[in-house]
Design an enzyme around this catalytic site. Structure first.
Site, mmCIF file in Angstrom:
data_model
loop_
_atom_site.group_PDB
_atom_site.id
_atom_site.type_symbol
_atom_site.label_atom_id
_atom_site.label_comp_id
_atom_site.label_asym_id
_atom_site.label_seq_id
_atom_site.Cartn_x
_atom_site.Cartn_y
_atom_site.Cartn_z
ATOM 1 N N LYS A 13 0.833 -1.208 0.000
ATOM 2 C CA LYS A 13 0.000 0.000 0.000
ATOM 3 C C LYS A 13 0.870 1.261 0.000
ATOM 4 O O LYS A 13 0.648 2.187 -0.774
ATOM 5 C CB LYS A 13 -0.922 0.013 1.235
ATOM 6 N N ARG A 88 -9.400 1.002 8.850
ATOM 7 C CA ARG A 88 -8.913 -0.305 9.276
ATOM 8 C C ARG A 88 -10.046 -1.210 9.748
ATOM 9 O O ARG A 88 -9.838 -2.370 10.008
ATOM 10 C CB ARG A 88 -8.023 -0.042 10.459
ATOM 11 N N ARG A 127 12.069 -5.639 4.549
ATOM 12 C CA ARG A 127 11.738 -4.205 4.430
ATOM 13 C C ARG A 127 12.734 -3.354 5.213
ATOM 14 O O ARG A 127 13.086 -3.657 6.345
ATOM 15 C CB ARG A 127 10.335 -3.935 4.967
ATOM 16 N N ARG A 155 11.615 -1.891 10.760
ATOM 17 C CA ARG A 155 10.515 -1.496 11.637
ATOM 18 C C ARG A 155 10.385 -2.458 12.808
ATOM 19 O O ARG A 155 10.489 -3.665 12.637
ATOM 20 C CB ARG A 155 9.208 -1.476 10.837
ATOM 21 N N ARG A 166 -0.420 -9.125 13.306
ATOM 22 C CA ARG A 166 -0.987 -8.090 12.419
ATOM 23 C C ARG A 166 -1.835 -8.713 11.322
ATOM 24 O O ARG A 166 -2.869 -8.172 10.930
ATOM 25 C CB ARG A 166 0.145 -7.242 11.825
HETATM 26 P P1 AP5 Z 1 4.966 -1.642 1.870
HETATM 27 O O1 AP5 Z 1 4.642 -0.797 0.686
HETATM 28 O O2 AP5 Z 1 5.703 -1.021 3.003
HETATM 29 O O3 AP5 Z 1 3.628 -2.391 2.361
HETATM 30 P P2 AP5 Z 1 2.379 -1.830 3.154
HETATM 31 O O4 AP5 Z 1 1.170 -2.501 2.597
HETATM 32 O O5 AP5 Z 1 2.390 -0.340 3.184
HETATM 33 O O6 AP5 Z 1 2.725 -2.460 4.570
HETATM 34 P P3 AP5 Z 1 2.620 -1.930 6.044
HETATM 35 O O7 AP5 Z 1 3.349 -2.945 6.896
HETATM 36 O O8 AP5 Z 1 3.073 -0.511 6.168
HETATM 37 O O9 AP5 Z 1 1.114 -2.057 6.298
HETATM 38 P P4 AP5 Z 1 0.415 -2.123 7.623
HETATM 39 O O10 AP5 Z 1 -0.965 -1.864 7.163
HETATM 40 O O11 AP5 Z 1 0.585 -3.323 8.470
HETATM 41 O O12 AP5 Z 1 1.193 -1.043 8.503
HETATM 42 P P5 AP5 Z 1 0.828 0.434 8.958
HETATM 43 O O13 AP5 Z 1 2.049 1.230 8.919
HETATM 44 O O14 AP5 Z 1 -0.399 0.930 8.262
HETATM 45 O O15 AP5 Z 1 5.774 -2.926 1.333
HETATM 46 C C1 AP5 Z 1 6.300 -3.879 2.243
HETATM 47 C C2 AP5 Z 1 7.685 -4.356 1.749
HETATM 48 O O16 AP5 Z 1 7.532 -5.070 0.507
HETATM 49 C C3 AP5 Z 1 8.666 -3.201 1.422
HETATM 50 O O17 AP5 Z 1 9.954 -3.628 1.741
HETATM 51 C C4 AP5 Z 1 8.533 -3.006 -0.104
HETATM 52 O O18 AP5 Z 1 9.715 -2.502 -0.691
HETATM 53 C C5 AP5 Z 1 8.227 -4.421 -0.572
HETATM 54 N N1 AP5 Z 1 7.319 -4.477 -1.715
HETATM 55 C C6 AP5 Z 1 6.221 -3.687 -1.926
HETATM 56 N N2 AP5 Z 1 5.590 -4.048 -3.068
HETATM 57 C C7 AP5 Z 1 6.317 -5.107 -3.578
HETATM 58 C C8 AP5 Z 1 6.163 -5.921 -4.735
HETATM 59 N N3 AP5 Z 1 5.148 -5.738 -5.609
HETATM 60 N N4 AP5 Z 1 7.067 -6.905 -4.929
HETATM 61 C C9 AP5 Z 1 8.086 -7.122 -4.054
HETATM 62 N N5 AP5 Z 1 8.293 -6.371 -2.936
HETATM 63 C C10 AP5 Z 1 7.401 -5.373 -2.704
HETATM 64 O O19 AP5 Z 1 0.377 0.177 10.475
HETATM 65 C C11 AP5 Z 1 1.302 -0.186 11.482
HETATM 66 C C12 AP5 Z 1 0.599 -0.190 12.836
HETATM 67 O O20 AP5 Z 1 0.095 1.132 13.131
HETATM 68 C C13 AP5 Z 1 -0.647 -1.093 12.917
HETATM 69 O O21 AP5 Z 1 -0.314 -2.436 13.228
HETATM 70 C C14 AP5 Z 1 -1.464 -0.401 14.013
HETATM 71 O O22 AP5 Z 1 -0.968 -0.710 15.288
HETATM 72 C C15 AP5 Z 1 -1.198 1.073 13.740
HETATM 73 N N6 AP5 Z 1 -2.191 1.674 12.811
HETATM 74 C C16 AP5 Z 1 -1.945 2.193 11.579
HETATM 75 N N7 AP5 Z 1 -3.063 2.653 11.023
HETATM 76 C C17 AP5 Z 1 -4.052 2.419 11.913
HETATM 77 C C18 AP5 Z 1 -5.457 2.669 11.897
HETATM 78 N N8 AP5 Z 1 -6.070 3.229 10.837
HETATM 79 N N9 AP5 Z 1 -6.184 2.301 12.980
HETATM 80 C C19 AP5 Z 1 -5.591 1.740 14.063
HETATM 81 N N10 AP5 Z 1 -4.266 1.468 14.134
HETATM 82 C C20 AP5 Z 1 -3.504 1.811 13.063
#
Ligand code: AP5
Length: 210
Positions: A13, A88, A127, A155, A166
Site C-alpha cells: 500500500k 482499518r 523491508r 521497523r 498483524r
Molecule cells: P509496503 O509498501 O511497506 O507495504 P504496506 O502494505 O504499506 O505495509 P505496512 O506494513 O506498512 O502495512 P500495515 O498496514 O501493516 O502497517 P501500517 O504502517 O499501516 O511494502 C512492504 C515491503 O515489501 C517493502 O519492503 C517493499 O519494498 C516491498 N514491496 C512492496 N511491493 C512489492 C512488490 N510488488 N514486490 C516485491 N516487494 C514489494 O500500520 C502499522 C501499525 O500502526 C498497525 O499495526 C497499528 O498498530 C497502527 N495503525 C496504523 N493505522 C491504523 C489505523 N487506521 N487504525 C488503528 N491502528 C492503526
C-alpha cells in the site's frame, strides 16, 4: 480523487501510494506513518500508541480519526487524498465517510492489493526504511542506493511474531472492508499485488484510468 488502498500488512500500500501521489495530485495519508512519527517524537499520543503498535494491535479509532481529520484539513488534501492503512475497520470507514461528506466529498474508488501470506512474511523481513526521507525499500526487491543503505532501519513491528498478529488483526477487522465498500456501491479494483512493483503500479493506473 479520494482513493483507499486496502491490503494486508506488507501488501504494498505504502509503496504503490507513494508512486501515485504525483499522478493523482493528492497526498498519501498513511496513519501508520503518522503514528510512527508521534512515537519517534515522544508525544503523549505516541507514548500511548507505541505499546499497541508493538503488539500488532490497532490503535484506538478516536486517536486515528483525530490524526486523519487534522491531515485532511491541510491545503494539499483539498482536492483528494490517497488513504494508506486507513480505514482499518467498519467504524473507521463510517467516520471517514462523515469526514469526507463534511467536505462535500466521498470515496471514489478502493484498490485492494491481493498478496499471498508467504510473500507477505518475506516482504516484511526484508523491508528497510530510510529514517531521513521515510522511503521504503526491500533488501532484494527494491534495494536502497548504496549511499543510503547504511542508514536504513527495520521497523520494530516487522518481527515475525508481530507480523503474524498483524495478519490476524487484518483478517478479522480490515479484510471485511472489501465487501463493505462493494455493498456500498464504491468501485473496488482487485489487483494481483504479488507481481513486481512496476507491474502493480501499471495495473493500478490502468484500473484508475490514469
Ligand atoms: P509496503 O509498501 O511497506 O507495504 P504496506 O502494505 O504499506 O505495509 P505496512 O506494513 O506498512 O502495512 P500495515 O498496514 O501493516 O502497517 P501500517 O504502517 O499501516 O511494502 C512492504 C515491503 O515489501 C517493502 O519492503 C517493499 O519494498 C516491498 N514491496 C512492496 N511491493 C512489492 C512488490 N510488488 N514486490 C516485491 N516487494 C514489494 O500500520 C502499522 C501499525 O500502526 C498497525 O499495526 C497499528 O498498530 C497502527 N495503525 C496504523 N493505522 C491504523 C489505523 N487506521 N487504525 C488503528 N491502528 C492503526
Amino acid at each position: 480523487m479520494d482513493l483507499i488502498l486496502l491490503g494486508a500488512p506488507g501488501a504494498g500500500k505504502g509503496t504503490q501510494g507513494a508512486l501515485l501521489t504525483e499522478t493523482l495530485g493528492a497526498p498519501k495519508i498513511a496513519t501508520g506513518d503518522m503514528l510512527r512519527d508521534a512515537v519517534r517524537q515522544g508525544t503523549p499520543l505516541g507514548l500511548q500508541a507505541k505499546a499497541v503498535m508493538d503488539a500488532g494491535q490497532l490503535v484506538s479509532d478516536d486517536i486515528v480519526l483525530g490524526l486523519v481529520r487534522e491531515r485532511l484539513s491541510r491545503p494539499d488534501a483539498a482536492a483528494g487524498a490517497i488513504f494508506d492503512g486507513y480505514p482499518r475497520n467498519v467504524a473507521q470507514a463510517a467516520s471517514l465517510d462523515l469526514l469526507l461528506a463534511e467536505l462535500g466529498r466521498g470515496i471514489d474508488a478502493v484498490v485492494y492489493l491481493d498478496v499471498h501470506d508467504d510473500a507477505i512474511v518475506e516482504r516484511m523481513s526484508g523491508r528497510r526504511t530510510d529514517p531521513e526521507t521515510g522511503t521504503v525499500y526491500h533488501v532484494v526487491h527494491n534495494p536502497a542506493p548504496a549511499e543510503i543503505a547504511g542508514r536504513c532501519v527495520q521497523r520494530a513491528d516487522d518481527a515475525e511474531a508481530t507480523v503474524r498478529e498483524r495478519l490476524e488483526v487484518y483478517r478479522r477487522s480490515t479484510a471485511p472492508l472489501v465487501e463493505h465498500y462493494r455493498q456500498a456501491g464504491v468501485p473496488v479494483h482487485t489487483l494481483d499485488g504479488g507481481r513486481p512493483i512496476g507491474e502493480v503500479q501499471a495495473d493500478l493506473r490502468a484500473a484508475l484510468g490514469r
